[in-house]
Design a protein around this motif. Structure first.
Motif, PDB file in Angstrom:
ATOM      1  N   UNK A 106       0.811  -1.208   0.000  1.00  0.00           N
ATOM      2  CA  UNK A 106       0.000   0.000   0.000  1.00  0.00           C
ATOM      3  C   UNK A 106       0.849   1.265   0.000  1.00  0.00           C
ATOM      4  N   UNK A 109       1.325   3.296  -3.125  1.00  0.00           N
ATOM      5  CA  UNK A 109       0.300   4.189  -3.632  1.00  0.00           C
ATOM      6  C   UNK A 109       0.400   5.581  -3.025  1.00  0.00           C
ATOM      7  N   UNK A 110       1.302   5.748  -2.139  1.00  0.00           N
ATOM      8  CA  UNK A 110       1.493   7.065  -1.540  1.00  0.00           C
ATOM      9  C   UNK A 110       2.934   7.478  -1.757  1.00  0.00           C
ATOM     10  N   UNK A 112       4.034  10.158  -2.783  1.00  0.00           N
ATOM     11  CA  UNK A 112       4.325  11.487  -2.241  1.00  0.00           C
ATOM     12  C   UNK A 112       4.624  11.403  -0.752  1.00  0.00           C
ATOM     13  N   UNK A 113       3.859  10.504  -0.076  1.00  0.00           N
ATOM     14  CA  UNK A 113       4.158  10.327   1.355  1.00  0.00           C
ATOM     15  C   UNK A 113       5.560   9.780   1.531  1.00  0.00           C
ATOM     16  N   UNK A 211      -1.179   2.032  -9.426  1.00  0.00           N
ATOM     17  CA  UNK A 211      -2.390   1.371  -8.920  1.00  0.00           C
ATOM     18  C   UNK A 211      -2.506  -0.025  -9.509  1.00  0.00           C
ATOM     19  N   UNK A 214       0.032  -2.290  -8.000  1.00  0.00           N
ATOM     20  CA  UNK A 214      -0.315  -2.646  -6.621  1.00  0.00           C
ATOM     21  C   UNK A 214      -1.487  -3.611  -6.601  1.00  0.00           C
ATOM     22  N   UNK A 301     -11.072  -9.087   2.533  1.00  0.00           N
ATOM     23  CA  UNK A 301     -11.844  -8.308   3.481  1.00  0.00           C
ATOM     24  C   UNK A 301     -10.908  -7.488   4.366  1.00  0.00           C
ATOM     25  N   UNK A 303      -7.905  -6.471   3.637  1.00  0.00           N
ATOM     26  CA  UNK A 303      -7.316  -5.370   2.867  1.00  0.00           C
ATOM     27  C   UNK A 303      -8.327  -4.241   2.703  1.00  0.00           C
ATOM     28  N   UNK A 304      -9.559  -4.632   2.369  1.00  0.00           N
ATOM     29  CA  UNK A 304     -10.587  -3.607   2.145  1.00  0.00           C
ATOM     30  C   UNK A 304     -10.802  -2.775   3.406  1.00  0.00           C
ATOM     31  N   UNK A 307      -7.820  -0.460   4.049  1.00  0.00           N
ATOM     32  CA  UNK A 307      -7.809   0.690   3.159  1.00  0.00           C
ATOM     33  C   UNK A 307      -8.848   1.714   3.589  1.00  0.00           C
ATOM     34  N   UNK A 310      -7.537   3.596   6.431  1.00  0.00           N
ATOM     35  CA  UNK A 310      -6.484   4.541   6.061  1.00  0.00           C
ATOM     36  C   UNK A 310      -7.070   5.771   5.381  1.00  0.00           C
ATOM     37  N   UNK A 311      -8.062   5.539   4.520  1.00  0.00           N
ATOM     38  CA  UNK A 311      -8.701   6.676   3.862  1.00  0.00           C
ATOM     39  C   UNK A 311      -9.363   7.574   4.884  1.00  0.00           C
ATOM     40  N   UNK A 314      -6.886   9.596   6.702  1.00  0.00           N
ATOM     41  CA  UNK A 314      -6.329  10.698   5.929  1.00  0.00           C
ATOM     42  C   UNK A 314      -7.273  11.886   5.910  1.00  0.00           C
ATOM     43  N   UNK A 315      -8.566  11.564   5.888  1.00  0.00           N
ATOM     44  CA  UNK A 315      -9.526  12.663   5.799  1.00  0.00           C
ATOM     45  C   UNK A 315      -9.687  13.375   7.133  1.00  0.00           C
TER      46      UNK A 315
END
Lengths: 389, 630
Positions: A106, A109-110, A112-113, A211, A214, A301, A303-304, A307, A310-311, A314-315
C-alpha cells in the motif's frame, strides 16, 4: 514458468528500487533548492550531485553482491532442509511472503508520502552533520565533506539489504533459477518509474500505473495466503493418509473429500503447465478446500477494511470512533522506537527544511582548514579569541 | 422275522454309521500371543484359543449351538460344505441369516453329504475371523483313501495381525487410505504359532491336511529336501502329483503325502512364506519367511532359520528355487468331464474405485455389494411366486437368479493389479480357463470367447471351491446348478469383501422354498431388529409392484463429484466478486493521492494568480507543504 520468474520477487525489488530512486531524487531536489549554498556555486553543485549518484549506485551494487552471495550460499547449502515435498514448509513460506508483500504494497500508492518521509529523514541526517565536527575532527570533517556520498550510500545499502531479506523470505519456496530475471527486471522497472516520477512529478498516468501494479501485487498476495492455508491442509491430509496422496496426481484420492469445495482432475498448478501461473497470480487451485476459499475471502476483506481505515484517517486525522488513535499507533514498533516524539508538525518541518538550506556542506577545502586552524590556535593560545567564525 | 431282524440291524448300522455330533460353542474373548511378541485379544471358543478342530465322518450330522458371548455380532460359515437342503445353515450374514447378536444362541444343524476332505469353518461377520474364530473341519471319507499313509497330521497357516479386526477395518475403509492399501500383517502363523517343530519318525508316510486360514495373504510352503504329493484340493481328490512346494491362497486347502527319510541324522526346515507380492509395502521388521522344523531327532541341532534381511531379493531368490504346481493343471480323480456349454454366462468385470466418501470400494460391473435390509434367503422364503424375479433381491447386491440344473459360467475379468482368491459357497466348480498375469495395467487381459486360446477348455478340468485370479487377467469357472440355495460368491481376501467384492446367486428359488428356516434363526433376526420378511428394501405387499418396490434399499455411496458442483460455483463467484471489490478499493486509495496533490497544486496556482492581481483573499492562503523557490 514460475521456475524462472517469481512474481513476488519482482514486485519487492521493484518497490525497493523505486524507493532508492526516490531517495536519490529527494537529495537532488534538496541540492537544487540550495542545500549547502550549492546554488551559489555550480562547481560545488556538480560535485555534490556526482557524490549523490556515486553513493546511491554503489549502495545498490554492494547490496546486489551481498544478496547474490546470501541467496547463493543458502541454496547450495540449505535447500534440502525444506525440500519441496514438505507441504508444511511451503505453507509457512507462503504466509511469510503474504505478510511481507501486504505491508509494503500500500505504501507504493502514496509515493508522495514516501517522498515526504525521505525529505524529513534526510533533512534530519543532513542537519546533524555539523554537530559532529565538535567531537571528532577528522571523521567529522570527512563526514561533512562527503555526506552527500555517505548518506545515499548508507540509505541505499540499508534499503537494499531490507530488500534482500524480503526477497529471501518470499523466494525461499522457489528454485534458485527463479531469482535472476525478476531481480533484474524489478530493478529496471523501479528505476524507470522513479525517473519518470522525478522529471514529471506525480501524474495521473503514473499513479494509474502504480495502482495497477499494486492491484496485481495484492491479487498475488491474496493467492499466496490462500495457497499457504491450502498447503497446511494438504500437509494434514498427507500425514493422515501416509503419503499416499502424492502418488495420486490430480485424481481421486489425492485430496480430502470432506474438505473439498471443488475438484477438477485437470489444471493442477503443481503438475500441469501454465496453471502454475494462474496459481501464482490468482491463487487458483484445482482442488480447493474450505480453508483455501475462506482464507482468500478473509484476506481481501482485511485489505478492504484496512484501506477504508487509512482513507478515513487521511480525511479526518484519526481512526473512526477513536479520536486520539491513528493507524501508525497500532503498530507496536511505534511505541518501542518512541516514534511519537519524532513526529513533526508542519511548522517544525518547515523550520527543518530552512535549516537544511542553511547548512554548509562540502565547502571550500581552504575555508574549512583555515577554520580548523583558527579554532586550534585559539584553543592553545592563552587568550582565546571569541567570536571568530 | 428274519427280515425284521436284518432290517433292524441295517437300521442300527446306518444310525451308528451316521453319527450326530453336537457341540456347544460359546464365542468368547481370549487373550493370547500366537506369534510370541505381544498379547492381544482373540476370539476363541469356550475360553480357549485356538478353537477346536471339528472332525466328522461323511454323512454325519452336525449340530452346533453357537452362543455369542462377545460384545459384537458373529456368525459361522462352514467353508466348502455343500449344505444340501440346509441353505439356512451356510453362515454368511445378510445372505442366509441375520448376524448372531451378542447374547444370542444360534443353532447350526446340517448333514455333511456327498463330500469328504479338508474343510474349515470361520466367522463370516466383517473381518472377525482374523481375530481367531477359524478352525479346521475334517470330513473323513467312508471309504479308505486310495493311497497308503501311516499317520494324519493337520497344518494350518495364516497371516496374523496385532490389531483387532474392527480397528483394521476402520483404518482400511477410510478416506485417509486413498489407494485402498490393505493392512499389512505383522507375522505369519504355522499351526497358530511360530518356530514350530514337527517331530517325525523315519521311513513313514504322513498325510498332511493343510489349510490357509489367513484373511489376506497367500502362502508358499516347502520342506527342505522333501517333496509333497498332492492328493486332494478343497475336498476334491486329484490324481497324485508330486511337487517341491505348495502355494495356498486364502481359504484353499490341500492334502499331501510326505514320506520321511530313512536316516535320522538331520533335521530339516519346514518353511512358510507370505506372498510378498500381495503386500502394498514392506515394513522393515516383517518376517516374510518363517522357518519351522521337521525334526527327526531332537538331539540333533536344528538348522538355522532362513534369513529375512534384504527382503526384496531374498524372497525372489527363494521363489526361483520353488516350483509350486499351477492348480489349473491338477486332474480330479473322478475324471469328471467338462460340463456342457453354459446355459447362463455371468460376466463380472472387477474394478476398484474411490466413491464419494473418499473410500476405495471394489465393484463388479460398477456395482459394489451392499448388504440388503433383509437376508436374501429370507427374501426368497417370503416372496412366494415372485422369488425368481432377481429385482426383488436389490439393485446393489449383484443378485443373479439361476434355474434348476442350469450350467453356469462365471467369467471374471480382473482389472486390478492384484491377486484375488474367489470362493463360491455351496459348490465346487470346474476351472475351465485362466489367463496368465496381464502385463499391461491399462489393458488387462479380458476373456474373449472368440479367442481360441481362451476357450481351449481342458477335457477333465480341475475342480475346487476357491480359485485365484492373476493380476490383470481372467478366469472362467463352470458349475451345474444342482444345489438349491442362496450362495455367496466373493473374494476371500476379507478386506475386499468389506469393500463389496461379492455377488449373490439365488439358485432354484422355488426349490429353496421347499427347505426350512428354523424358528431359532427368525428369533435371531428379531434380537437384532433386522426384518426377516420382504424384499431387499424390506418392502412387501399383495402385488408384484409392491414386491418390486425397492425404495429405501441400501445403496452404495454416491460417486465422487465430477468437477464443479453448485458449492464450487458459488465459492468461485464469491472469490471473484470480493477480489474485484478489493482491487477497486486499492484503486480508490491510489487515486486519492493524485487528486489531492493535483487539487492542492491547482488551488495554490489559483490563489497565486489572484494574489498577483491584487486580490486580498490570496494573501491569506499559505502553501504549507512547499517552500517557494527563490
Amino acid at each position: 514458468m514460475v521456475n524462472v520468474f517469481n512474481v513476488q520477487i519482482f514486485f519487492i525489488v521493484f518497490r525497493e528500487s523505486l524507493e532508492a530512486v526516490v531517495v536519490v531524487s529527494v537529495l537532488l531536489a534538496f541540492l537544487k533548492q540550495g542545500l549547502g549554498a550549492a546554488t551559489q556555486d555550480p562547481v560545488v553543485y556538480k560535485k555534490l550531485v556526482r557524490q549523490v549518484w556515486l553513493g546511491s549506485i554503489l549502495g545498490v551494487v554492494v547490496c546486489l553482491i551481498i544478496g547474490c552471495a546470501f541467496i547463493g550460499a543458502f541454496y547450495s547449502l540449505g535447500n534440502d532442509i525444506w525440500s519441496k515435498s514438505e507441504d508444511l514448509w511451503e505453507g509457512i513460506f507462503c504466509i511469510i511472503a503474504t505478510v511481507l508483500i501486504s505491508l509494503m504494497g500500500l505504501a507504493m500508492l502514496r509515493i508522495n508520502k514516501m517522498k515526504e518521509k525521505w525529505r524529513i529523514k534526510l533533512a534530519r541526517a543532513l542537519t546533524k552533520v555539523p554537530d559532529k565536527k565538535k567531537d571528532r575532527f577528522k571523521i567529522g570533517y570527512l563526514a561533512k565533506k562527503y555526506c552527500m556520498f555517505i548518506l545515499p550510500f548508507i540509505t541505499c545499502l540499508r534499503e537494499g539489504l531490507e530488500a534482500v531479506v524480503f526477497v529471501g523470505g518470499v523466494g525461499l519456496n522457489s528454485p534458485a533459477t527463479a531469482f535472476p530475471i525478476p531481480v533484474i527486471t524489478g530493478l529496471i522497472a523501479g528505476i524507470v518509474v522513479g525517473t519518470l516520477l522525478y522529471f514529471s512529478g506525480s501524474t495521473v498516468s503514473l499513479q494509474i500505473f502504480l495502482i495497477i501494479s499494486t492491484g496485481i501485487l495484492y491479487l498475488i498476495a491474496a493467492g499466496l495466503f490462500s495457497r499457504g492455508v491450502w498447503y497446511f491442509e494438504q500437509h494434514v491430509y498427507s500425514n493422515k493418509s501416509g503419503g499416499d496422496a502424492a502418488e495420486q496426481g490430480s485424481g481421486p484420492g489425492s485430496y480430502d473429500i470432506s474438505k473439498s469445495v471443488w475438484h477438477v482432475n485437470c489444471c493442477n498448478p503443481e503438475i500441469d503447465n501454465g496453471w502454475d501461473v494462474f496459481n501464482a497470480l490468482l491463487g487458483w487451485q484445482n482442488s480447493a478446500t474450505y480453508g483455501s476459499v475462506i482464507s482468500y475471502n478473509i484476506y481481501w476483506l482485511f485489505i478492504i477494511v484496512t484501506i477504508s481505515l487509512m482513507l478515513y484517517e487521511e480525511k479526518t486525522g484519526h481512526l473512526p470512533f477513536l479520536k486520539n488513535l491513528t493507524l501508525a499507533q497500532l503498530n507496536p514498533m511505534y511505541h518501542v522506537k518512541g516514534k511519537k516524539k519524532n513526529e513533526l508538525t508542519k511548522e517544525e518541518q518547515n523550520a527543518l527544511f530552512e535549516k537544511v538550506r542553511q547548512t554548509n556542506i562540502g565547502q571550500d577545502d581552504e575555508e574549512e582548514s583555515s577554520l580548523v586552524r583558527e579554532n586550534f590556535a585559539s584553543a592553545s593560545s592563552e587568550k582565546p579569541e571569541k567570536g571568530s567564525l | 422275522m428274519l427280515v425284521l431282524h436284518s432290517f433292524w440291524w441295517l437300521l442300527c448300522a446306518l444310525t451308528v454309521a451316521a453319527k450326530t455330533h453336537t457341540f456347544y460353542f460359546n464365542a468368547t474373548y481370549v487373550n493370547a500371543s500366537p506369534d510370541g511378541t505381544i498379547e492381544r485379544r482373540m476370539v476363541g471358543i469356550n475360553n480357549k484359543w485356538p478353537i477346536p478342530t471339528i472332525r466328522v465322518k461323511k454323512n454325519d450330522r452336525v449340530k452346533i449351538h453357537f452362543t455369542n458371548l462377545l460384545n459384537e455380532n458373529s456368525s459361522l460359515h462352514f467353508h466348502g460344505l455343500f449344505q444340501e437342503g440346509t441353505n439356512a445353515m451356510d453362515g454368511p450374514d445378510m445372505v442366509t441369516q441375520c448376524p448372531v447378536a451378542p447374547g444370542t444362541t444360534f443353532l447350526f444343524d446340517f448333514e455333511v453329504k456327498d463330500q469328504a476332505g479338508t474343510y474349515w469353518y470361520h466367522s463370516h461377520s466383517g473381518a472377525q475371523y482374523s481375530d481367531g474364530l477359524r478352525g479346521l473341519f475334517i470330513v473323513e471319507d467312508d471309504v479308505p483313501l486310495a493311497v497308503d499313509y501311516d499317520e494324519e497330521v493337520t497344518l494350518t497357516v495364516s497371516d496374523f495381525y496385532h490389531d483387532v479386526s474392527g480397528v483394521l477395518v476402520k483404518n482400511f475403509m477410510s478416506r485417509y487410505n486413498p489407494t485402498g492399501a490393505e493392512p499389512i500383517p505383522q507375522n505369519a502363523l504355522f499351526n497358530e504359532t511360530r518356530n514350530a517343530s514337527w517331530v517325525v519318525e523315519p521311513n513313514k508316510t504322513y498325510l498332511l491336511r493343510i489349510a490357509n486360514m489367513g484373511i489376506f495373504t497367500s502362502q508358499y510352503l516347502f520342506i527342505e529336501n522333501h517333496n509333497f504329493t498332492i492328493i486332494e484340493a478343497d475336498g476334491v481328490y486329484v490324481e497324485p502329483r508330486e511337487v517341491d512346494s505348495l502355494y495356498l491362497a486364502s481359504a484353499q486347502r490341500y492334502s499331501v503325502l510326505v514320506h520321511t527319510k530313512d536316516t535320522v541324522d538331520k533335521n530339516f526346515r519346514f518353511v512358510n512364506i507370505l506372498d510378498q507380492d500381495m503386500l502394498d509395502f514392506l515394513p522393515e521388521d516383517l518376517e516374510v519367511i518363517s522357518t519351522n522344523w521337521m525334526v527327526y531327532n531332537k538331539k540333533n541341532p536344528l538348522p538355522k532359520p532362513l534369513k529375512n534381511d534384504n527382503i526384496g531379493t531374498t524372497f525372489q531368490d527363494l521363489l526361483k528355487r520353488l516350483n509350486p504346481v499351477d492348480d489349473f493343471y491338477l486332474v480330479p480323480l473322478s475324471k469328471e468331464k467338462l460340463l456342457p456349454d453354459a446355459d447362463v454366462v455371468i460376466n463380472l468385470d472387477f474394478t476398484m474405485e474411490p466413491l464419494g466418501d473418499g473410500v476405495t470400494y471394489a465393484a463388479f460391473n460398477g456395482i459394489s455389494y451392499v448388504p440388503p435390509k433383509v437376508p436374501t434367503l429370507m427374501s426368497v422364503f417370503s416372496s412366494g411366486k415372485y422369488a425368481d424375479n432377481s429385482q426383488i433381491y436389490g439393485s446393489n447386491t449383484n443378485s443373479f437368479v439361476i434355474q434348476p440344473n442350469e450350467v453356469v459360467d462365471i467369467v471374471l475379468n480382473n482389472m486390478d493389479p492384484g491377486k484375488h482368491p474367489f470362493h463360491l459357497h455351496g459348490h465346487t466348480f470346474q476351472i475351465i480357463s485362466r489367463s496368465p498375469e496381464g502385463q499391461d495395467e491399462e489393458n488387462p487381459i479380458k476373456f474373449d470367447p472368440s479367442n481360441s486360446n481362451h476357450t481351449d477348455y481342458p477335457e477333465y478340468p480341475m475342480i475346487r471351491d476357491t480359485v485365484q485370479v492373476h493380476p490383470n487377467g481372467f478366469f472362467v469357472i463352470r458349475f451345474k446348478a444342482n444345489n438349491p440355495g442362496v450362495w455367496f460368491f466373493h473374494c476371500h481376501v476379507d478386506w475386499h469383501l468389506e469393500q463389496g467384492l461379492a455377488i449373490t446367486l439365488i439358485e432354484s428359488p422355488f426349490e429353496i422354498q421347499k427347505q426350512e428356516i428354523i424358528q431359532n434363526h427368525y428369533d435371531s433376526c428379531n434380537r437384532t431388529n433386522i426384518p426377516s420378511y420382504g424384499n431387499a428394501a424390506a418392502n412387501y405387499g399383495e402385488t408384484k409392484e409392491a414386491w418390486l418396490n425397492l425404495e429405501g434399499e441400501n445403496l452404495q455411496v454416491a460417486p465422487l463429484p465430477e468437477g464443479f458442483t453448485q458449492k464450487g460455483y458459488i465459492a468461485l463467484v464469491l472469490c471473484t466478486i470480493i477480489a474485484i471489490y478489493g482491487i477497486f478499493s486499492i484503486y480508490k486509495y491510489g487515486m486519492e493521492d493524485v487528486t489531492s496533490e493535483d487539487t492542492e497544486a491547482m488551488i495554490a496556482k489559483l490563489y497565486d494568480i489572484l494574489r498577483k492581481n491584487g486580490d486580498t483573499v490570496g494573501n491569506e492562503y499559505h502553501d504549507e507543504a512547499e517552500e517557494p523557490l527563490t
